[in-house]
Structures are given as C-alpha cells and as structure tokens.
Design a protein around this motif. Structure first.
Motif, PDB file in Angstrom:
ATOM      1  N   ARG A 189       4.463   3.833  -3.443  1.00  9.02           N
ATOM      2  CA  ARG A 189       5.342   3.125  -4.377  1.00  9.02           C
ATOM      3  C   ARG A 189       6.576   3.964  -4.731  1.00  9.02           C
ATOM      4  O   ARG A 189       7.686   3.436  -4.843  1.00  9.02           O
ATOM      5  CB  ARG A 189       4.557   2.768  -5.645  1.00  9.02           C
ATOM      6  CG  ARG A 189       3.446   1.743  -5.388  1.00  9.02           C
ATOM      7  CD  ARG A 189       2.665   1.443  -6.636  1.00  9.02           C
ATOM      8  NE  ARG A 189       3.446   0.604  -7.555  1.00  9.02           N
ATOM      9  CZ  ARG A 189       3.045   0.312  -8.797  1.00  9.02           C
ATOM     10  NH1 ARG A 189       1.911   0.815  -9.249  1.00  9.02           N
ATOM     11  NH2 ARG A 189       3.794  -0.462  -9.569  1.00  9.02           N
ATOM     12  N   PHE A 218       6.436  -0.615  -0.296  1.00  7.61           N
ATOM     13  CA  PHE A 218       5.584  -1.562  -1.007  1.00  7.61           C
ATOM     14  C   PHE A 218       4.582  -2.272  -0.091  1.00  7.61           C
ATOM     15  O   PHE A 218       3.532  -2.731  -0.548  1.00  7.61           O
ATOM     16  CB  PHE A 218       6.462  -2.578  -1.746  1.00  7.61           C
ATOM     17  CG  PHE A 218       7.336  -1.929  -2.781  1.00  7.61           C
ATOM     18  CD1 PHE A 218       6.773  -1.323  -3.886  1.00  7.61           C
ATOM     19  CD2 PHE A 218       8.720  -1.913  -2.626  1.00  7.61           C
ATOM     20  CE1 PHE A 218       7.578  -0.710  -4.844  1.00  7.61           C
ATOM     21  CE2 PHE A 218       9.530  -1.306  -3.579  1.00  7.61           C
ATOM     22  CZ  PHE A 218       8.964  -0.685  -4.687  1.00  7.61           C
ATOM     23  N   ALA A 219       4.901  -2.331   1.186  1.00  3.32           N
ATOM     24  CA  ALA A 219       3.958  -2.947   2.137  1.00  3.32           C
ATOM     25  C   ALA A 219       2.671  -2.113   2.190  1.00  3.32           C
ATOM     26  O   ALA A 219       1.559  -2.650   2.148  1.00  3.32           O
ATOM     27  CB  ALA A 219       4.589  -3.053   3.520  1.00  3.32           C
ATOM     28  N   ARG A 241      -1.399   5.256  -2.684  1.00  2.00           N
ATOM     29  CA  ARG A 241      -0.651   4.060  -3.114  1.00  2.00           C
ATOM     30  C   ARG A 241       0.490   4.449  -4.049  1.00  2.00           C
ATOM     31  O   ARG A 241       1.598   3.910  -3.946  1.00  2.00           O
ATOM     32  CB  ARG A 241      -1.618   3.096  -3.795  1.00  2.00           C
ATOM     33  CG  ARG A 241      -0.948   1.841  -4.332  1.00  2.00           C
ATOM     34  CD  ARG A 241      -1.979   0.858  -4.838  1.00  2.00           C
ATOM     35  NE  ARG A 241      -1.331  -0.292  -5.482  1.00  2.00           N
ATOM     36  CZ  ARG A 241      -1.034  -0.347  -6.783  1.00  2.00           C
ATOM     37  NH1 ARG A 241      -1.353   0.659  -7.581  1.00  2.00           N
ATOM     38  NH2 ARG A 241      -0.438  -1.425  -7.290  1.00  2.00           N
ATOM     39  N   ARG A 301      -3.963  -1.687  -2.077  1.00  2.00           N
ATOM     40  CA  ARG A 301      -4.564  -2.477  -3.153  1.00  2.00           C
ATOM     41  C   ARG A 301      -5.494  -3.546  -2.585  1.00  2.00           C
ATOM     42  O   ARG A 301      -6.618  -3.737  -3.085  1.00  2.00           O
ATOM     43  CB  ARG A 301      -3.458  -3.151  -3.982  1.00  2.00           C
ATOM     44  CG  ARG A 301      -4.017  -4.122  -5.035  1.00  2.00           C
ATOM     45  CD  ARG A 301      -2.918  -4.944  -5.681  1.00  2.00           C
ATOM     46  NE  ARG A 301      -2.194  -4.188  -6.693  1.00  2.00           N
ATOM     47  CZ  ARG A 301      -2.603  -4.060  -7.960  1.00  2.00           C
ATOM     48  NH1 ARG A 301      -3.726  -4.616  -8.344  1.00  2.00           N
ATOM     49  NH2 ARG A 301      -1.875  -3.388  -8.819  1.00  2.00           N
ATOM     50  N   ASN A 302      -5.062  -4.242  -1.529  1.00  2.00           N
ATOM     51  CA  ASN A 302      -5.879  -5.303  -0.934  1.00  2.00           C
ATOM     52  C   ASN A 302      -7.159  -4.756  -0.316  1.00  2.00           C
ATOM     53  O   ASN A 302      -8.216  -5.375  -0.397  1.00  2.00           O
ATOM     54  CB  ASN A 302      -5.063  -6.073   0.111  1.00  2.00           C
ATOM     55  CG  ASN A 302      -3.921  -6.856  -0.511  1.00  2.00           C
ATOM     56  OD1 ASN A 302      -3.954  -7.180  -1.700  1.00  2.00           O
ATOM     57  ND2 ASN A 302      -2.896  -7.161   0.294  1.00  2.00           N
ATOM     58  N   GLN A 324      -9.468  -3.973  -3.127  1.00  2.04           N
ATOM     59  CA  GLN A 324      -9.948  -5.221  -3.719  1.00  2.04           C
ATOM     60  C   GLN A 324     -11.035  -5.849  -2.848  1.00  2.04           C
ATOM     61  O   GLN A 324     -12.016  -6.403  -3.355  1.00  2.04           O
ATOM     62  CB  GLN A 324      -8.781  -6.189  -3.893  1.00  2.04           C
ATOM     63  CG  GLN A 324      -9.121  -7.412  -4.755  1.00  2.04           C
ATOM     64  CD  GLN A 324      -7.878  -8.219  -5.071  1.00  2.04           C
ATOM     65  OE1 GLN A 324      -6.902  -8.201  -4.319  1.00  2.04           O
ATOM     66  NE2 GLN A 324      -7.896  -8.933  -6.191  1.00  2.04           N
ATOM     67  N   SER A 367       1.693   0.056  -0.121  1.00  2.00           N
ATOM     68  CA  SER A 367       1.087  -0.021  -1.452  1.00  2.00           C
ATOM     69  C   SER A 367       0.236  -1.273  -1.593  1.00  2.00           C
ATOM     70  O   SER A 367      -0.910  -1.210  -2.074  1.00  2.00           O
ATOM     71  CB  SER A 367       2.193  -0.008  -2.509  1.00  2.00           C
ATOM     72  OG  SER A 367       1.661  -0.318  -3.772  1.00  2.00           O
ATOM     73  N   ASP A 368       0.769  -2.409  -1.179  1.00  2.00           N
ATOM     74  CA  ASP A 368       0.019  -3.668  -1.287  1.00  2.00           C
ATOM     75  C   ASP A 368      -1.212  -3.653  -0.391  1.00  2.00           C
ATOM     76  O   ASP A 368      -2.279  -4.185  -0.759  1.00  2.00           O
ATOM     77  CB  ASP A 368       0.919  -4.849  -0.917  1.00  2.00           C
ATOM     78  CG  ASP A 368       1.997  -5.104  -1.958  1.00  2.00           C
ATOM     79  OD1 ASP A 368       1.862  -4.574  -3.080  1.00  2.00           O
ATOM     80  OD2 ASP A 368       2.977  -5.801  -1.643  1.00  2.00           O
ATOM     81  N   ARG A 369      -1.058  -3.047   0.806  1.00  2.00           N
ATOM     82  CA  ARG A 369      -2.199  -3.005   1.728  1.00  2.00           C
ATOM     83  C   ARG A 369      -3.349  -2.189   1.134  1.00  2.00           C
ATOM     84  O   ARG A 369      -4.525  -2.579   1.244  1.00  2.00           O
ATOM     85  CB  ARG A 369      -1.762  -2.435   3.073  1.00  2.00           C
ATOM     86  CG  ARG A 369      -2.880  -2.555   4.131  1.00  2.00           C
ATOM     87  CD  ARG A 369      -2.371  -2.359   5.540  1.00  2.00           C
ATOM     88  NE  ARG A 369      -1.963  -0.972   5.781  1.00  2.00           N
ATOM     89  CZ  ARG A 369      -0.713  -0.575   5.978  1.00  2.00           C
ATOM     90  NH1 ARG A 369       0.274  -1.470   5.956  1.00  2.00           N
ATOM     91  NH2 ARG A 369      -0.426   0.696   6.217  1.00  2.00           N
TER      92      ARG A 369
END
Length: 487
Positions: free
Chosen positions: A453, A458-459, A449, A465-466, A469, A461-463
């Motif tokens: 970044r 960022f797509a 991630r 993180r999700n 989570q 990176s967000d994936r």
C-alpha cells in the motif's frame, strides 16, 4: 468447603475422608479387550479421569489403578473368528484402547494390571476362600458359596430370594455350570480347562480364573485390602462389584472400599445403547463421522451431564455440544491470540495457583459430588466474557476490562478447564481453523500488504487481503494500524 461423594454402598452423599491422610487409592474396572471401545467406555473413563484430576487439584496424592481383562470367552471367540490367539487379540485392543483414550485426553493410569499377570494372587485368594469355607471345588471348577456371606446384596440392594439363578457370568443363556454347583446362586472362581483354550496349572487342575475374582485379586495386590474409591459403570454394580465385595471381604474381614462410585448409562435417542438394538457406536466411529464431535467436544458433552445421570445422544444434543465447545475454545485461545497485543508474558505465571471467586465457585460446585455441570457454568461465564472482550479489541483496538484483569480471567479459565481435562493446542487449533496458516504467517502477510500500500501497489494489497479472507482471516484497517481476527 468439604468434598462430598455419593456412595452407592450407603445410597447417600458422604464427606470424603481418606484412609491415609492426603492420599487416595482408587481402582477403576477396565475394559475386556476384544473390540474397539464404544461411547459407554468414553463416558466412564472421561468421568473417572475427571474425578482423579479433581482430587489431584484438591491436593490429594492419587494412586489410580485400572485393569485390563485379558482372559475372557469374548476374547477367545474373537481369536477363533480371526484365526488368531488370545494374547494377540488382547495386545491389539489394549493398543486401540490407548489410541481412543489419548484422543479424549484421558490420563494414563499409574498401573494397568492384567488378569494374566495376576494369576498367583488370584490362586492365593481362591485358596484363602476355600480354607475359610467360602469356596468349594467341583469337577475342576471352584465356586463361591454365596449364602455363606450374610451381607451379599448390600451394594446392589438385591436379595437372594428375588434373584434368578445363574447370575455368575456375563451371558444371558442357560447356566451350563448349574450341575456342578451346590446352590444356583454360587459363582465360579476358577474354571476347568476346555480343549483348545489357554489354561494354567492350579491346585484344582488346569484352568483359568472367573471374571469377578480377577479384580478382587488385582485390587489387593496393587492397592491393599481396603481402598478409598472403587468405581465403574452402573452396569457393574451387580453382579461384578457385588461379587468382588463378597470375595474380598470374606477373605480379609475388612471393607473392600470406603466409597463405591458408578456412572450412568448412555442412551441413543432415548434408548439404552446396545449391540442388540443396533445403536451401538464405537468412539472412533463417532469422532470420525461427518457429523461427529471433536474429541474435546465429546469430552465436554459427557461432562455437561452429572456423572450419575443417563446421557442421551440426540442430533440436537450433539449440535449443542459443538456450539458449546466453540464458545469454550474461543475463551481458551484468547491468551494465545491476543495476549502479546495486550502486553502479557504468556511464558510466566502458574495457572494452577490461581485463587479467586471463580475458582471458589468452581470448587463449591465440584465438591458437591463432582458436579461438573456446575463447574462448567463457571468456565462458560469466563469464556463468554473473554469472547466479548475479543470482539471489542478487534473493532475498537482496546478492551473494556484492564489487560491485567483479563489475563487473570484467562489463566483462571485455562486452569479450571484443565481440571476437567478440556484443553486446546494453540498451534493445532490455528492450523485446523486457517488451513495451515499460523499467526506469524498472518502477521508477515499483513506487513507485506502494508508495504504494498505504501508503494501504491493496490493490486497486490487487495490480493493479500482476499487470500487471507479466503482462509477465514478478516482484516480491519484503523488509524492505529491493521488488526485481524479469525472468522
């Protein structure tokens, strides 16, 4: 500090003094192997395992022997029901016993004698009792003359005049042996063979031993005439342990045990657990039920009550035990999750050698007749402090307490929890809590991630993180880097 134990025989707490300095000979009455173990067994063997562990922690060399009753009417009935044999039923449920106890982290005994392997000692003891005038043969049976032993009733506090006839067996039906007895209080040492049942040769004819004589013989053969601790469930005080005393002490002229210890009953919603009531639950049914407890949570639940007091299994109590275990587990996992970040060397250090105010208070509680609730209070104090420091570390990047002091607290917690048999397997807990993802995999995804970044992807990176989570992993981005913790 001196260790004191409640002695059922004297009905008071007494300083613990061993027959041989530094050594403990301990015998625990085991299960009759015809069915799966139930919650009452769980309580008993968790309790005596904890007593054994604590004595070892105190520096005693403990020899722990626990028998299997593998000759019994219940076993024979199960064999008939399943078109099997006594031997096959016994072997099956001995194996099932170990499966259940391993889940509860009950250590293996030093020896597991079986009644069928102790027949020579059983027959020798019966012969001695007969020779000394404490036993008599009758139509192929052999009975113990209860009135010949003046101290009968000293353990249970029962007097013969107050007792009902037929106290020799474990059945509630009318005493079918009464016509063979000289006195209704006498109990069987040897039972004549019945057609279709296993039997062994003896001076009194073919037959099999009575229940009580088995333990007397196994104690003597494996541990000697007098042992330090004889333990079992409260329901065994009478007639089983009372009869053991009568048999053994009449034969040897010596005390059978210095200390007699008994654990309290299990209640379910205020009512004693029993098959006849319909509230009877096996260990595996309870652990594997949708609302059941994890094995270590069940062990903790048992130890939250003093061993001599009854335990009541209620929905509220079970829910509370789950929460309590989560608190303790978080503390036990602290070092594995944050130790490297704090600069600890987890492979070094000997937990068992730690001596500080916490271990002193733990010992003070446990020395008072194995007061596990008091001992657990020390563990929860440590666990809650470690949990508080974990939250501070996650959100602020450092702890309030110096890392070396936290390490001492964590090692103390792990050490004392092990005395109570409460342990976590870090890898197993990680897999259970995070759907199979390990610490290393989490760190690798965080690095991916960070790389994404830097590349302004960022797509991706967000994936990442999700995804983390979704598996219960929360990420916190700080100027010092990304930190994570399990929700």
């Amino acid at each position: 500090m001196a260790l004191t134990l409640y002695n059922t025989l004297t009905r008071r707490k007494e300083p613990f003094e061993t027959i041989e300095s530094g050594k403990v000979k301990m015998y625990c009455c085991g299960v009759t192997v015809y069915d799966y173990c139930h919650l009452g067994h769980a309580r008993a063997y968790i309790v005596w395992d904890t007593v054994r562990r604590y004595l070892q922690w105190r520096g005693y060399d403990v020899r722990y022997v626990q028998n299997f009753t593998d000759i019994d009417d219940k076993i024979l009935n199960r064999a008939r029901e399943t078109n099997s044999t006594m031997e096959a039923v016994a072997e099956r449920f001995i194996a099932e016993y170990f499966t259940d106890m391993d889940r509860l982290n009950v250590m293996r005994a030093d020896e597991y004698p079986r009644a069928t392997h102790s027949l020579d000692g059983i027959k020798r003891l019966i012969h001695e009792l007969e020779h000394k005038g404490y036993a008599y043969p009758s139509a192929g049976d052999v009975y113990y003359t209860v009135r010949q032993f003046p101290e009968y009733g000293k353990l249970s506090g029962k007097r013969l005049d107050d007792l009902q006839a037929g106290a020799s067996g474990r059945v509630d039906t009318e005493d079918t042996e009464a016509p063979k007895k000289q006195d209704p209080f006498d109990f069987a040492l040897w039972k004549a063979a019945k057609e279709g049942e296993p039997a062994w040769e003896s001076p009194w004819g073919k037959g099999r031993p009575g229940w009580h004589i088995e333990c007397s013989a196994m104690v003597r053969d494996r541990l000697g005439d007098t042992i330090d601790i004889h333990c079992g469930g409260e329901d065994l005080q009478f007639p089983h342990h009372e009869n053991e005393i009568a048999q053994s002490e009449a034969a040897t002229g010596k005390p059978l045990a210095s200390y007699w210890m008994h654990n309290g009953f299990i209640n379910v919603d205020g009512e004693k657990m029993a098959k006849s009531v319909g509230n009877f639950t096996t260990i595996r049914q309870f652990l594997d039920a949708p609302n059941g407890l994890a094995p270590m949570a069940l062990r903790l639940f048992v130890l939250q009550a003093h061993y001599r007091k009854p335990i009541d299994f209620t929905p509220d109590a079970i829910a509370s035990a789950k929460n309590s275990w989560e608190t303790l587990k978080e503390g036990l996992l602290f070092g594995y999750e944050y130790g490297n970040k704090l600069g600890w060397k987890l492979e070094s250090g000997e937990n068992s050698s730690i001596q500080n105010s916490h271990t002193n208070r733990f010992q003070e509680a446990m020395d008072d007749d194995i007061n596990t609730p008091g001992g657990l209070a020390v563990l929860f104090e440590l666990a809650k402090e470690l949990r508080r420091e974990a939250n501070i570390l996650i959100h602020q990047g450092k702890t309030e307490t110096p890392p070396e002091e936290l390490e001492q607290q964590w090692r103390t917690l792990v050490s004392l929890a092990a005395v109570l048999g409460l342990q976590v397997q870090p890898e197993a807990e990680t897999i259970e809590e995070t759907g199979g993802i390990s610490d290393g995999e989490i760190e690798a995804l965080i690095q991916q991630r960070q790389d994404a970044r830097k590349a302004k992807n960022f797509a991706l990176s967000d994936r990442i993180r999700n995804e983390l989570q979704a598996q219960g992993i929360a990420l916190i981005d700080t100027p010092q880097g990304t930190r994570w913790h399990r929700n």
